[in-house]
Design a protein around this motif. Structure first.
Motif, PDB file in Angstrom:
ATOM      1  N   TYR A 360       0.973  -1.271   0.036  1.00 43.17           N
ATOM      2  CA  TYR A 360       0.046  -0.461  -0.185  1.00 43.17           C
ATOM      3  C   TYR A 360       1.036   1.669  -0.126  1.00 43.17           C
ATOM      4  CZ  TYR A 360      -4.505   2.398   0.872  1.00 43.17           C
ATOM      5  OH  TYR A 360      -5.090   3.472   0.150  1.00 43.17           O
ATOM      6  N   GLU A 361       0.256   2.208  -0.864  1.00 41.31           N
ATOM      7  CA  GLU A 361       1.517   3.411  -0.517  1.00 41.31           C
ATOM      8  C   GLU A 361       1.777   4.430   0.100  1.00 41.31           C
ATOM      9  OE1 GLU A 361       1.512   4.379  -5.437  1.00 41.31           O
ATOM     10  OE2 GLU A 361       0.244   5.435  -5.079  1.00 41.31           O
ATOM     11  N   PRO A 362       2.369   4.618   0.730  1.00 40.86           N
ATOM     12  CA  PRO A 362       2.763   6.034   1.997  1.00 40.86           C
ATOM     13  C   PRO A 362       1.792   6.996   0.911  1.00 40.86           C
ATOM     14  CG  PRO A 362       4.549   4.407   1.437  1.00 40.86           C
ATOM     15  CD  PRO A 362       3.791   4.102   0.145  1.00 40.86           C
ATOM     16  N   THR A 363       0.943   7.286   2.360  1.00 40.54           N
ATOM     17  CA  THR A 363      -0.133   8.007   2.262  1.00 40.54           C
ATOM     18  C   THR A 363       0.420   9.331   2.627  1.00 40.54           C
ATOM     19  OG1 THR A 363      -1.786   6.133   0.570  1.00 40.54           O
ATOM     20  CG2 THR A 363      -3.256   8.146   2.105  1.00 40.54           C
ATOM     21  N   VAL A 364      -0.263  10.231   2.134  1.00 45.87           N
ATOM     22  CA  VAL A 364      -0.591  11.600   2.810  1.00 45.87           C
ATOM     23  C   VAL A 364      -2.162  12.294   2.828  1.00 45.87           C
ATOM     24  CG1 VAL A 364       0.183  13.527   4.059  1.00 45.87           C
ATOM     25  CG2 VAL A 364       2.101  12.344   3.205  1.00 45.87           C
ATOM     26  N   MET A 365      -2.678  11.966   4.146  1.00 47.69           N
ATOM     27  CA  MET A 365      -4.082  13.196   3.782  1.00 47.69           C
ATOM     28  C   MET A 365      -4.400  14.104   4.700  1.00 47.69           C
ATOM     29  SD  MET A 365      -6.659  10.053   5.185  1.00 47.69           S
ATOM     30  CE  MET A 365      -6.227   9.100   4.139  1.00 47.69           C
ATOM     31  N   THR A 366      -5.250  14.840   4.268  1.00 47.45           N
ATOM     32  CA  THR A 366      -5.616  16.132   5.210  1.00 47.45           C
ATOM     33  C   THR A 366      -6.930  16.146   5.138  1.00 47.45           C
ATOM     34  OG1 THR A 366      -5.481  17.767   3.504  1.00 47.45           O
ATOM     35  CG2 THR A 366      -3.440  17.835   4.638  1.00 47.45           C
ATOM     36  N   ASP A 367      -7.746  17.541   5.924  1.00 43.66           N
ATOM     37  CA  ASP A 367      -8.630  17.824   6.512  1.00 43.66           C
ATOM     38  C   ASP A 367      -9.645  15.873   6.471  1.00 43.66           C
ATOM     39  OD1 ASP A 367      -8.644  20.182   4.529  1.00 43.66           O
ATOM     40  OD2 ASP A 367      -8.453  19.223   2.583  1.00 43.66           O
ATOM     41  N   VAL A 368      -8.769  15.922   8.088  1.00 42.34           N
ATOM     42  CA  VAL A 368      -9.530  14.746   8.409  1.00 42.34           C
ATOM     43  C   VAL A 368      -9.972  15.471   9.834  1.00 42.34           C
ATOM     44  CG1 VAL A 368      -7.838  13.810   7.020  1.00 42.34           C
ATOM     45  CG2 VAL A 368      -6.957  14.752   9.068  1.00 42.34           C
ATOM     46  N   ASP A 369     -11.386  14.588  10.118  1.00 36.95           N
ATOM     47  CA  ASP A 369     -11.753  15.488  11.368  1.00 36.95           C
ATOM     48  C   ASP A 369     -11.937  13.800  12.350  1.00 36.95           C
ATOM     49  OD1 ASP A 369     -14.305  14.136  10.575  1.00 36.95           O
ATOM     50  OD2 ASP A 369     -14.190  16.634   9.994  1.00 36.95           O
ATOM     51  N   ASN A 370     -12.482  14.047  14.137  1.00 34.90           N
ATOM     52  CA  ASN A 370     -12.881  12.727  14.356  1.00 34.90           C
ATOM     53  C   ASN A 370     -14.587  11.720  14.192  1.00 34.90           C
ATOM     54  OD1 ASN A 370     -10.924  13.318  15.691  1.00 34.90           O
ATOM     55  ND2 ASN A 370     -10.900  13.239  17.306  1.00 34.90           N
ATOM     56  N   THR A 371     -14.989  12.345  12.813  1.00 41.92           N
ATOM     57  CA  THR A 371     -15.806  11.987  12.490  1.00 41.92           C
ATOM     58  C   THR A 371     -15.859  11.163  11.278  1.00 41.92           C
ATOM     59  OG1 THR A 371     -16.247  13.292  10.234  1.00 41.92           O
ATOM     60  CG2 THR A 371     -17.454  13.955  11.654  1.00 41.92           C
ATOM     61  N   MET A 372     -13.884  10.451  10.630  1.00 45.94           N
ATOM     62  CA  MET A 372     -13.960   9.427  10.322  1.00 45.94           C
ATOM     63  C   MET A 372     -13.274   8.044  11.072  1.00 45.94           C
ATOM     64  SD  MET A 372     -11.407  11.967   7.594  1.00 45.94           S
ATOM     65  CE  MET A 372     -12.823  13.197   6.612  1.00 45.94           C
ATOM     66  N   ASP A 373     -13.554   7.608  10.489  1.00 41.53           N
ATOM     67  CA  ASP A 373     -12.779   6.063  10.651  1.00 41.53           C
ATOM     68  C   ASP A 373     -10.978   5.863  11.604  1.00 41.53           C
ATOM     69  OD1 ASP A 373     -15.114   5.039  11.152  1.00 41.53           O
ATOM     70  OD2 ASP A 373     -15.212   3.818   9.401  1.00 41.53           O
ATOM     71  N   ILE A 374     -10.476   6.336  10.509  1.00 38.60           N
ATOM     72  CA  ILE A 374      -9.304   6.755  10.150  1.00 38.60           C
ATOM     73  C   ILE A 374      -8.095   7.486  11.531  1.00 38.60           C
ATOM     74  CG2 ILE A 374      -8.556   8.953   9.468  1.00 38.60           C
ATOM     75  CD1 ILE A 374      -6.747   6.596   7.309  1.00 38.60           C
ATOM     76  N   MET A 375      -9.791   8.417  11.769  1.00 38.74           N
ATOM     77  CA  MET A 375      -8.969   8.720  13.279  1.00 38.74           C
ATOM     78  C   MET A 375      -9.737   8.628  14.340  1.00 38.74           C
ATOM     79  SD  MET A 375      -7.041  11.043  11.805  1.00 38.74           S
ATOM     80  CE  MET A 375      -6.906  12.694  12.515  1.00 38.74           C
ATOM     81  N   ASN A 376     -10.561   7.456  14.643  1.00 38.32           N
ATOM     82  CA  ASN A 376     -11.224   6.938  15.900  1.00 38.32           C
ATOM     83  C   ASN A 376     -10.428   5.763  16.687  1.00 38.32           C
ATOM     84  OD1 ASN A 376     -13.316   8.643  16.291  1.00 38.32           O
ATOM     85  ND2 ASN A 376     -14.578   8.872  14.520  1.00 38.32           N
ATOM     86  N   HIS A 377      -9.859   4.586  15.093  1.00 39.92           N
ATOM     87  CA  HIS A 377      -9.794   3.744  15.251  1.00 39.92           C
ATOM     88  C   HIS A 377      -8.268   2.781  14.897  1.00 39.92           C
ATOM     89  CE1 HIS A 377     -13.954   2.840  15.992  1.00 39.92           C
ATOM     90  NE2 HIS A 377     -14.436   3.289  14.851  1.00 39.92           N
ATOM     91  N   GLU A 378      -7.766   2.287  14.756  1.00 41.45           N
ATOM     92  CA  GLU A 378      -6.183   1.885  14.908  1.00 41.45           C
ATOM     93  C   GLU A 378      -5.900   1.764  13.045  1.00 41.45           C
ATOM     94  OE1 GLU A 378      -2.667  -0.239  17.325  1.00 41.45           O
ATOM     95  OE2 GLU A 378      -4.477  -1.269  16.713  1.00 41.45           O
ATOM     96  N   THR A 379      -5.145   2.020  12.548  1.00 37.90           N
ATOM     97  CA  THR A 379      -6.030   1.523  11.326  1.00 37.90           C
ATOM     98  C   THR A 379      -4.227   0.728  10.738  1.00 37.90           C
ATOM     99  OG1 THR A 379      -6.402   3.861  10.293  1.00 37.90           O
ATOM    100  CG2 THR A 379      -5.060   2.658   8.401  1.00 37.90           C
ATOM    101  N   PHE A 380      -2.920   1.204  11.607  1.00 38.20           N
ATOM    102  CA  PHE A 380      -1.764   0.104  11.296  1.00 38.20           C
ATOM    103  C   PHE A 380      -1.268   0.136  10.101  1.00 38.20           C
ATOM    104  CE2 PHE A 380      -0.053  -3.748  13.742  1.00 38.20           C
ATOM    105  CZ  PHE A 380       0.436  -2.689  14.861  1.00 38.20           C
ATOM    106  N   GLY A 381      -1.390   1.168   9.488  1.00 40.61           N
ATOM    107  CA  GLY A 381      -0.864   1.872   8.090  1.00 40.61           C
ATOM    108  C   GLY A 381       0.218   2.798   7.365  1.00 40.61           C
ATOM    109  N   PRO A 382       1.247   2.858   6.676  1.00 39.98           N
ATOM    110  CA  PRO A 382       1.803   3.901   6.083  1.00 39.98           C
ATOM    111  C   PRO A 382       0.947   5.126   5.574  1.00 39.98           C
ATOM    112  CG  PRO A 382       1.557   2.392   4.250  1.00 39.98           C
ATOM    113  CD  PRO A 382       0.796   1.796   5.653  1.00 39.98           C
ATOM    114  N   ILE A 383       0.240   5.901   6.776  1.00 40.62           N
ATOM    115  CA  ILE A 383      -0.495   6.597   7.009  1.00 40.62           C
ATOM    116  C   ILE A 383      -1.047   7.794   7.392  1.00 40.62           C
ATOM    117  CG2 ILE A 383      -3.217   7.500   6.095  1.00 40.62           C
ATOM    118  CD1 ILE A 383      -2.711   4.677   4.670  1.00 40.62           C
ATOM    119  N   LEU A 384      -0.329   9.149   6.966  1.00 38.88           N
ATOM    120  CA  LEU A 384      -0.110   9.925   7.431  1.00 38.88           C
ATOM    121  C   LEU A 384      -0.882  11.025   7.332  1.00 38.88           C
ATOM    122  CD1 LEU A 384       3.294   9.844   6.708  1.00 38.88           C
ATOM    123  CD2 LEU A 384       3.080  11.675   6.967  1.00 38.88           C
ATOM    124  N   CYS A 385      -2.104  11.489   8.793  1.00 37.14           N
ATOM    125  CA  CYS A 385      -2.942  11.364   8.989  1.00 37.14           C
ATOM    126  C   CYS A 385      -2.538  13.053   9.649  1.00 37.14           C
ATOM    127  CB  CYS A 385      -4.220  11.418   9.264  1.00 37.14           C
ATOM    128  SG  CYS A 385      -4.698   9.701   8.775  1.00 37.14           S
TER     129      CYS A 385
END
Length: 513
Positions: A360-385
């Motif tokens: 999975y490609e190393p990923t950068v994302m913005t405009d995130v908030d606590n309505t999203m699963d990726i900010m509430n749960h353990e993703t355990f992957g190469p993601i910069l939120c």
């Protein structure tokens, strides 16, 4: 295609076909230990443990010292085995599975005698005139150790050596995703002189682990998911045996306005993507103060263009494969949920189309908030939120707005401010101006808050946690017991006068305390 899947067998044991996360090709067959195998292993451990406990601690430590030399001598074999089973970058295998293990073996071999030696403690109050208190650290007996797939060699070795040097026997099980990396721990320690039966690393799946937990051991040390950790805790509670649980995390990174942004951007990449992001203390949420947000994001994206993925890079690979297809599915689901809810993907956000395996490609994302699963749960992957915040207080509030509390990190040039913010984060530990390091520092007790775990491992506290701390009270002088029967009104009145003298009329009681 699954990394492991059941295959038919002609015996009573479960058989699994294993596959490489890099090539997806079959790599072998795993025969899982069944309940009878587990019972036999625990019985063997029970027989072997008394002689091992009677071995002087200095002699036990020599086994760890020899194991250290074997780890260094066989590091290429260990790295090759771990990389074959996980697909992690070779540099990650070197740092996590070799350096960390060597550091741990060295530390505990040196300090085991100091941590476990018998001690005298002063008895407070007037009783201290007549009584002595001795403390003995007695091994619990047989320890069950269940470890996951993200650090398959280090997580067995680090916990096993603490329990073993404390005088216990250990029955362990690594993940069915990475069974042979875990098995190397038994091979190394046996070759270092550990007696037969004192450490057994069983090959198996979740049913094997459940049989260990329910098999009559004296303590369970578990590292893994929250859901399984809860089942382990319930099983241990029903048997009235202790357990330590190191569970999931959703760690926050706070970037203050006065941070060294270049270093912080490096820390964001390393904290989020080390070990392909399969790191319990990995950075999963990055909160950046608005005044430096744009520059921080620019630096992150600039550095991200240099990140290399794929085993064709050899030792120069930065981010390896996802170790397990089920984890890849979670990563993909979290990213797609964030995308659907308005997150902006600047880099990555998909499987690597140029690589065949679970990349999975190393990923950068913005405009995130606590309505999203990726900010509430353990993703355990190469993601910069990355989330913009008004100030450090908002960052702290959002960092603590989580059901997890394993680790965190704060970035600032002001050490006092860093310490204040770090202490205010509701986590088991925290780092300042670095990614989460506490598990890799042997002296630091390690454990989580909230859903991230129960109890602490590592350091003096961790090793003593594999012992019963037994107090022995000794009378100094002998003679007639002052409180011997029969009781009387006169003796009760004498006790009242003594208490009044100690704690009301004079400061003697406070002084003696």
């Amino acid at each position: 295609m699954a990394i492991y899947e059941p295959i038919e067998s002609s015996d009573s044991r479960r058989h699994l076909q294993l596959r490489s996360p890099v090539t997806l090709e079959p790599t072998g067959e795993l025969i899982c230990a069944n309940a009878e195998d587990v019972a036999d292993a625990i019985a063997l451990a029970r027989r072997a443990q008394p002689a091992w406990a009677a071995t002087p601690i200095r002699e036990r430590a020599k086994v760890a010292e020899r194991a250290l030399q074997l780890v260094l001598e066989r590091q290429d074999e260990i790295i090759d085995t771990v990389v074959a089973e996980t697909g992690k970058a070779r540099a990650d295998a070197m740092s996590m599975e070799i350096y960390s293990v060597a550091d741990s073996l060295c530390y505990y071999a040196k300090h085991a005698e100091e941590f476990l030696k018998p001690r005298k403690r002063r008895v407070p109050g007037i009783m201290g005139i007549a009584k002595q208190l001795h403390i003995r650290y007695k091994p619990l007996g047989v320890v069950g150790l269940i470890t996951p797939w993200n650090g398959p060699f280090v997580l067995v070795m680090n916990q096993a050596v603490q329990a073993l040097l404390a005088g216990n026997a250990v029955v362990a099980k690594g993940s069915e995703v990475t069974p042979y990396s875990a098995k190397l721990a038994e091979t190394i320690l046996r070759d270092a002189g550990l007696p037969e039966g004192v450490l057994q690393v069983l090959l198996g799946d979740g049913e094997t682990g459940a049989a260990i937990v329910r098999g009559g051991v004296d303590k369970v040390s578990f590292t893994g998911s929250v859901a399984t950790g809860r089942k382990v805790a319930e099983a241990c509670a029903s048997q009235l045996i202790p357990c330590t649980l190191e569970l999931g995390g959703n760690d926050a990174m706070i970037v203050c306005a006065d941070a060294d942004l270049d270093r912080a951007a490096d820390g964001a990449w390393l904290g989020s993507c080390m070990n392909t992001g399969h790191y319990c203390c990995g950075t999963e949420r990055i909160y950046v103060v608005a005044s430096v947000y744009d520059e921080f994001l620019r630096l992150v994206l600039e550095k991200g263009r240099q990140v290399r993925q794929g085993n064709q890079h050899g030792w120069a690979e930065d981010v390896g494969a996802v170790f397990w297809d089920r984890q890849l599915a979670i990563i993909e689901a979290h990213v797609e949920d964030a995308r659907a809810r308005g997150a902006t993907i600047h880099q990555g956000g998909r499987r690597n189309p140029d690589l065949h395996g679970l990349y999975y490609e190393p990923t950068v994302m913005t405009d995130v908030d606590n309505t999203m699963d990726i900010m509430n749960h353990e993703t355990f992957g190469p993601i910069l939120c990355i989330q913009k915040v008004a100030d450090e207080e908002e960052a702290l509030r959002l960092a603590n707005d989580s059901e997890f509390g394993l680790n965190g990190n704060v970035w600032t040039r002001d050490k006092d401010k860093g310490l204040r913010l770090a202490a205010a984060i509701d986590t088991g530990s925290c780092s300042i101006n670095d990614m989460a390091l506490s598990y890799g520092i042997p002296t630091a007790p390690f454990g989580g808050r909230k859903q991230s775990g129960v109890g602490q491992v590592n350091g003096k506290k961790g090793m003593r946690g594999y012992c019963h701390e037994m107090p022995i009270v000794v009378d100094r002088f002998g003679g007639k017991m002052p409180n011997a029967y029969p009781n009387s009104a006169e003796s009760a009145e004498g006790m009242r006068k003594l208490m009044d003298f100690l704690w009301r009329k004079t400061p003697l009681g406070k002084w003696l305390a």
